[in-house]
Design an enzyme around this catalytic site. Structure first.
Site, PDB file in Angstrom:
ATOM      1  N   ASP A  15      38.064  47.933  47.203  1.00 33.40           N
ATOM      2  CA  ASP A  15      37.667  47.687  45.821  1.00 33.40           C
ATOM      3  C   ASP A  15      38.937  47.525  44.984  1.00 33.40           C
ATOM      4  OD1 ASP A  15      36.921  48.013  43.121  1.00 33.40           O
ATOM      5  OD2 ASP A  15      35.334  49.446  43.622  1.00 33.40           O
ATOM      6  N   ILE A  16      39.085  46.389  44.337  1.00 35.09           N
ATOM      7  CA  ILE A  16      40.309  46.112  43.574  1.00 35.09           C
ATOM      8  C   ILE A  16      40.517  47.106  42.427  1.00 35.09           C
ATOM      9  CG2 ILE A  16      39.343  44.432  41.931  1.00 35.09           C
ATOM     10  CD1 ILE A  16      41.994  42.764  42.597  1.00 35.09           C
ATOM     11  N   ASN A  29      36.096  34.868  33.498  1.00 33.58           N
ATOM     12  CA  ASN A  29      35.540  33.625  32.973  1.00 33.58           C
ATOM     13  C   ASN A  29      36.371  33.240  31.743  1.00 33.58           C
ATOM     14  OD1 ASN A  29      34.413  34.913  30.581  1.00 33.58           O
ATOM     15  ND2 ASN A  29      32.803  35.704  31.914  1.00 33.58           N
ATOM     16  N   ASP A  39      34.980  40.589  37.795  1.00 32.87           N
ATOM     17  CA  ASP A  39      35.215  40.655  36.358  1.00 32.87           C
ATOM     18  C   ASP A  39      34.477  41.845  35.742  1.00 32.87           C
ATOM     19  OD1 ASP A  39      36.080  39.887  33.807  1.00 32.87           O
ATOM     20  OD2 ASP A  39      34.683  38.205  33.653  1.00 32.87           O
ATOM     21  N   SER A 122      37.469  32.693  42.753  1.00 31.90           N
ATOM     22  CA  SER A 122      36.512  31.577  42.832  1.00 31.90           C
ATOM     23  C   SER A 122      35.641  31.580  44.078  1.00 31.90           C
ATOM     24  CB  SER A 122      37.198  30.212  42.689  1.00 31.90           C
ATOM     25  OG  SER A 122      37.589  29.997  41.354  1.00 31.90           O
ATOM     26  N   GLY A 124      33.450  33.760  45.052  1.00 26.44           N
ATOM     27  CA  GLY A 124      32.171  34.458  44.886  1.00 26.44           C
ATOM     28  C   GLY A 124      31.167  33.555  44.195  1.00 26.44           C
ATOM     29  N   VAL A 125      30.743  33.956  43.005  1.00 28.69           N
ATOM     30  CA  VAL A 125      29.714  33.208  42.278  1.00 28.69           C
ATOM     31  C   VAL A 125      30.163  31.805  41.882  1.00 28.69           C
ATOM     32  CG1 VAL A 125      28.490  35.241  41.425  1.00 28.69           C
ATOM     33  CG2 VAL A 125      30.305  34.246  40.046  1.00 28.69           C
TER      34      VAL A 125
END
Length: 177
Positions: A15-16, A29, A39, A122, A124-125
């Site tokens: 986990d970052i 975003n 994010d 980028s 992921g979603v």
């Protein structure tokens, strides 16, 4: 001359928001006001002060990067970068993604940040194919580290088994070339 690049990169599954590094990179975003995935996790872990500081930054265009304090995170800094949304690969997505890494590393160098942790920007979603995104990430960081002594260490933080295996495989392939 900088130390050899492979010795300055670590691939870590985790986990970052728990990384004890000088700076973590947020796959943000354009508004910089929080969202889902990495994010949202960074904003939750850092606390409301991060959102308050981000409101003063006026957003961030794709491929660029901005820096804030880390607040309640173990990291002193958060570097926010906006990755491209995958649109089939014909809209400069590769260049925009490489710019995320270059601009984040340049900010780290500017602020004398010794250790920096990146998520899979980028992938992921935003839909960027994981192996392609990983290849760009490692190649871009490699090129930067071959020319600069700072940051001293780069950690790629992989959330999940698939990302970890992909980063390990691409790193091994690039290290061998």
């Amino acid at each position: 001359m900088p130390p050899p690049w492979p010795h300055r990169i670590q691939i870590i599954q985790g986990d970052i928001t728990h990384q004890a590094v000088d700076a973590i990179v947020n796959a943000a975003n354009e508004s910089l006001l929080g969202g889902g995935g990495v994010d949202g996790a960074i904003h939750r872990a850092a606390g409301p002060e991060l959102l308050a500081e981000c409101r003063t930054l006026g957003g961030c265009p794709t491929g660029q990067a901005k820096i804030t304090q880390g607040y309640h995170l173990p990291a002193q800094w958060v570097i926010h970068t906006v990755g491209p949304v995958w649109r089939g690969g014909q809209h400069q997505e590769d260049d925009s993604l490489a710019n995320c890494y270059r601009n984040s590393l340049a900010l780290a160098r500017e602020h004398a940040i010794g250790t920096i942790a990146f998520p899979a920007i980028s992938a992921g979603v935003y839909g960027f194919p994981l192996e392609r995104a990983t290849d760009i990430a490692i190649a871009t960081v490699r090129a930067y580290l071959e020319k600069h002594t700072m940051p001293e260490a780069v950690h790629f933080i992989c959330f999940g088994d698939e990302a970890y295996r992909t980063y390990q495989a691409v790193f091994s392939a690039q290290s061998a070339s």
